[in-house]
Scaffold this motif. Sequence first.
Motif, PDB file in Angstrom:
ATOM      1  N   PRO A  97      88.813 -12.754  27.775  1.00 49.70           N
ATOM      2  CA  PRO A  97      89.594 -13.303  27.810  1.00 49.70           C
ATOM      3  C   PRO A  97      90.710 -12.920  26.010  1.00 49.70           C
ATOM      4  CG  PRO A  97      87.657 -14.390  27.473  1.00 49.70           C
ATOM      5  CD  PRO A  97      87.537 -12.865  28.249  1.00 49.70           C
ATOM      6  N   THR A  98      90.484 -12.325  25.683  1.00 48.15           N
ATOM      7  CA  THR A  98      90.532 -12.313  24.755  1.00 48.15           C
ATOM      8  C   THR A  98      90.776 -10.702  24.153  1.00 48.15           C
ATOM      9  OG1 THR A  98      88.011 -11.585  23.200  1.00 48.15           O
ATOM     10  CG2 THR A  98      89.021 -13.872  23.517  1.00 48.15           C
ATOM     11  N   PHE A  99      91.621 -10.590  22.992  1.00 50.91           N
ATOM     12  CA  PHE A  99      91.948  -8.444  22.823  1.00 50.91           C
ATOM     13  C   PHE A  99      91.005  -8.310  21.458  1.00 50.91           C
ATOM     14  CE2 PHE A  99      95.346 -10.537  26.059  1.00 50.91           C
ATOM     15  CZ  PHE A  99      95.236  -8.982  26.748  1.00 50.91           C
ATOM     16  N   ASP A 149      90.721  -3.361  18.870  1.00 49.59           N
ATOM     17  CA  ASP A 149      89.405  -3.292  18.714  1.00 49.59           C
ATOM     18  C   ASP A 149      88.603  -3.904  20.584  1.00 49.59           C
ATOM     19  OD1 ASP A 149      88.172  -4.315  16.695  1.00 49.59           O
ATOM     20  OD2 ASP A 149      88.585  -6.237  17.040  1.00 49.59           O
ATOM     21  N   TYR A 150      90.391  -4.094  21.076  1.00 53.41           N
ATOM     22  CA  TYR A 150      89.828  -4.395  22.738  1.00 53.41           C
ATOM     23  C   TYR A 150      90.029  -2.819  23.066  1.00 53.41           C
ATOM     24  CZ  TYR A 150      91.496  -5.172  27.030  1.00 53.41           C
ATOM     25  OH  TYR A 150      92.366  -5.184  28.693  1.00 53.41           O
ATOM     26  N   TYR A 151      90.659  -2.523  22.350  1.00 51.47           N
ATOM     27  CA  TYR A 151      90.130  -0.486  22.859  1.00 51.47           C
ATOM     28  C   TYR A 151      89.130   0.274  23.382  1.00 51.47           C
ATOM     29  CZ  TYR A 151      95.768   0.272  24.724  1.00 51.47           C
ATOM     30  OH  TYR A 151      96.515  -0.052  25.537  1.00 51.47           O
ATOM     31  N   ARG A 152      88.507  -0.150  22.407  1.00 47.96           N
ATOM     32  CA  ARG A 152      86.715  -0.177  22.230  1.00 47.96           C
ATOM     33  C   ARG A 152      86.019  -0.310  23.091  1.00 47.96           C
ATOM     34  NH1 ARG A 152      88.117  -0.835  16.369  1.00 47.96           N
ATOM     35  NH2 ARG A 152      86.373  -2.044  16.602  1.00 47.96           N
ATOM     36  N   ALA A 153      86.849  -1.936  22.819  1.00 50.10           N
ATOM     37  CA  ALA A 153      85.764  -2.627  24.874  1.00 50.10           C
ATOM     38  C   ALA A 153      86.073  -1.740  25.461  1.00 50.10           C
ATOM     39  CB  ALA A 153      86.148  -3.313  24.042  1.00 50.10           C
ATOM     40  N   LYS A 154      86.841  -1.442  25.860  1.00 48.48           N
ATOM     41  CA  LYS A 154      87.427  -0.629  27.544  1.00 48.48           C
ATOM     42  C   LYS A 154      86.190   0.312  27.547  1.00 48.48           C
ATOM     43  CE  LYS A 154      90.053  -1.942  30.595  1.00 48.48           C
ATOM     44  NZ  LYS A 154      89.521  -2.350  31.172  1.00 48.48           N
TER      45      LYS A 154
END
Length: 242
Positions: free
Chosen positions: A61-63, A105-110
């Motif tokens: 729900p967040t990036f 952050d979001y790309y590291r999470a993916k």
Amino acid sequence: MKIAVIGGTGLIGSQVVTRLKAAGHDATPHSQSTGTDVISGKGLDEALAGAGTVVNLTNSPTFDEASAGFFRTSMDNLVAAAGRNGVRHFVVLSIVGVDQVPELDYYRAKVLQEDILKAGPVPYSIVRATQFMEFVDAILSWTTDGDTVRLPATPIQPIAAADVAAAVAEVAAGAPLGGVLDVAGPEVFALDELGRLTLRHRADARTVVTDPAAGMFGAVKGDVLTDRNARLAPTRYTDWLS
């Protein structure tokens, strides 16, 4: 084939379900609205019972930095449920160049999501797509100040959501890839020029100013979000706009 589509009521998921059903598969959408919660684990065993394939299209729900916790928990729960229920193929949708932008952050999470899938016991496929055409308006809104939109000249290769759904459905209906399929739109644009093209087409009075540091894509260094060797989708951006 029975296929469970987790996140199956969203932009991509709903189209994946429609395509799989049209191809004769027993595809069922699952989401919080149907009683399936990837964070608590509620409803996962019921959703995956008897499924040969699971497609995970859920999203954080967040990036921001909280996205890593979402993907870690959701993937741990889904991988465990897939193993318990004898799932033979696990499909995840990711992003072209996702491992080339550690600043986000979001790309590291993916990347974490992909790594958990690869380390799990279920044969897998990863479909990486370039930026969705449907998200261009949101990208413009992030950096709008009055009548000015600030955008970097980051190269992107926009793809229509319908073309992404077609690729995901095709992979889900096939044998596990044990790797990655990259899919991309047929054209590469600088993001600032794409913004100008979009505003002109919509007779939007806002002006795009090129700003290398603007927005999320200002953190992207070089031409890493495009892939000219990917499977190219048919839909051109101007056709999609029309």
